[in-house]
Write an enzyme that holds these catalytic residues in place. Structure first.
Site, PDB file in Angstrom:
ATOM      1  N   GLY A  36      11.546 -14.802 -14.093  1.00 33.68           N
ATOM      2  CA  GLY A  36      11.004 -15.358 -15.267  1.00 33.68           C
ATOM      3  C   GLY A  36       9.460 -15.896 -15.128  1.00 33.68           C
ATOM      4  N   GLU A  83       7.471 -23.317 -14.531  1.00 33.45           N
ATOM      5  CA  GLU A  83       8.684 -22.996 -15.226  1.00 33.45           C
ATOM      6  C   GLU A  83       8.147 -22.043 -16.377  1.00 33.45           C
ATOM      7  OE1 GLU A  83      11.394 -21.639 -15.449  1.00 33.45           O
ATOM      8  OE2 GLU A  83      13.070 -23.005 -15.256  1.00 33.45           O
ATOM      9  N   ASP A  84       9.098 -21.119 -16.815  1.00 36.64           N
ATOM     10  CA  ASP A  84       8.560 -20.276 -17.939  1.00 36.64           C
ATOM     11  C   ASP A  84       8.964 -20.773 -19.212  1.00 36.64           C
ATOM     12  OD1 ASP A  84      11.383 -19.773 -17.347  1.00 36.64           O
ATOM     13  OD2 ASP A  84      11.364 -17.603 -17.353  1.00 36.64           O
ATOM     14  N   ASP A 119      14.693 -24.314 -22.174  1.00 40.04           N
ATOM     15  CA  ASP A 119      15.762 -24.141 -23.287  1.00 40.04           C
ATOM     16  C   ASP A 119      16.698 -25.474 -23.283  1.00 40.04           C
ATOM     17  OD1 ASP A 119      17.063 -22.990 -25.304  1.00 40.04           O
ATOM     18  OD2 ASP A 119      17.857 -21.122 -24.293  1.00 40.04           O
ATOM     19  N   LYS A 170      11.188 -25.017 -25.856  1.00 45.90           N
ATOM     20  CA  LYS A 170      11.792 -24.463 -27.195  1.00 45.90           C
ATOM     21  C   LYS A 170      12.022 -25.789 -27.943  1.00 45.90           C
ATOM     22  CE  LYS A 170      13.961 -20.153 -26.551  1.00 45.90           C
ATOM     23  NZ  LYS A 170      15.414 -19.491 -26.574  1.00 45.90           N
ATOM     24  N   PHE A 200      14.573 -16.106 -29.884  1.00 48.52           N
ATOM     25  CA  PHE A 200      14.673 -15.200 -28.745  1.00 48.52           C
ATOM     26  C   PHE A 200      13.451 -14.801 -28.335  1.00 48.52           C
ATOM     27  CE2 PHE A 200      16.010 -12.550 -25.325  1.00 48.52           C
ATOM     28  CZ  PHE A 200      16.519 -13.613 -24.304  1.00 48.52           C
ATOM     29  N   ASP A 210      12.565 -12.093 -20.359  1.00 50.34           N
ATOM     30  CA  ASP A 210      13.154 -10.811 -20.271  1.00 50.34           C
ATOM     31  C   ASP A 210      14.305 -10.892 -21.310  1.00 50.34           C
ATOM     32  OD1 ASP A 210      14.972 -12.491 -18.790  1.00 50.34           O
ATOM     33  OD2 ASP A 210      16.061 -10.412 -18.335  1.00 50.34           O
ATOM     34  N   ARG A 230       9.505  -8.042 -19.564  1.00 49.00           N
ATOM     35  CA  ARG A 230       8.943  -8.905 -18.691  1.00 49.00           C
ATOM     36  C   ARG A 230       7.208  -8.682 -18.613  1.00 49.00           C
ATOM     37  NH1 ARG A 230      12.587 -12.428 -15.922  1.00 49.00           N
ATOM     38  NH2 ARG A 230      14.494 -11.144 -15.221  1.00 49.00           N
TER      39      ARG A 230
END
Ligand code: IMP
Ligand code: MG
Length: 183
Positions: free
Chosen positions: A48, A103-104, A107, A135, A156, A163, A169
């Site tokens: 990711g 990091e993407d 969460d 998030k 989401f 993805d 992606r």
């Protein structure tokens, strides 16, 4: 078209480029001098974060190494449990280096909590986190992120590396995936 599956665009290509450039400039300012001489390793967890990492590194005007890890998290469905196994370890020697984890999205924070513990055992001079998205949700592990791109809603989301079942992606922007597609 893939873009028809997005119910709302949260961050456009331009938003992302602007914010990534700002984070890159902040890192350049913060790590110029001593850290740059000791060595900087920008590390991301596949898959990711790969797109964010590639764009971010081109906005850091300092010598650095790029490295990648692959991990698998065990959990029920989309929820991560915090139990992580390393599929591909770091290649670089982190001893005495300044590590920046790209990091993407943060969460639950369980994957990153595990990873930070692991990286600390490899003898780096420092470890900081640059996450593109964090998030806004309850029960997130407390992680000190030095660089945060955007505080995002608890939805989401896909695109720009993120993805759903390995798709989306390659969307150049980030958006909320239509609910009827995963329910
Ligand atoms: P956690 O912080 O351990 O819960 O896991 C974070 C990882 O889960 C991220 O690196 C993403 O790969 C994935 N993830 C979390 N939320 C989303 C989302 O909204 N869309 C796509 N992937 C997500
Ligand atoms: Mg990830």
């Amino acid at each position: 078209m893939q873009s028809d599956d997005i119910s709302q665009v949260l961050y456009t290509e331009e938003d992302l480029a602007r914010r990534v450039a700002e984070i890159g400039a902040a890192i350049t300012a913060d790590y110029a001098g001593e850290p740059a001489r000791q060595g900087i390793v920008v590390l991301s967890v596949l898959r990711g974060a790969a797109i964010f990492m590639a764009d971010l590194c081109r906005r850091i005007d300092l010598p650095l190494e790029m490295d990648y890890m692959a991990v698998s998290s065990y959990g029920s469905g989309a929820k991560s449990s915090g139990a992580v196994s390393i599929l591909k370890d770091v290649t670089a020697d982190l001893t005495g280096k300044h590590v920046i984890v790209a990091e993407d999205i943060l969460d639950s924070g369980l994957t990153l909590t595990y990873l930070l513990g692991y990286l600390a055992s490899r003898g780096p001079a420092s470890v900081e986190v640059a996450t593109l998205l964090r998030k806004q949700r309850q029960g997130q592990a407390p992680i000190d992120c030095r660089y945060v791109g955007f505080e995002c809603p608890d939805e989401f989301i896909v695109g720009y590396g993120l993805d759903y079942a390995e798709r989306y992606r390659n969307l150049p922007y980030i958006g909320i995936l239509r609910q009827d597609l995963y329910q």
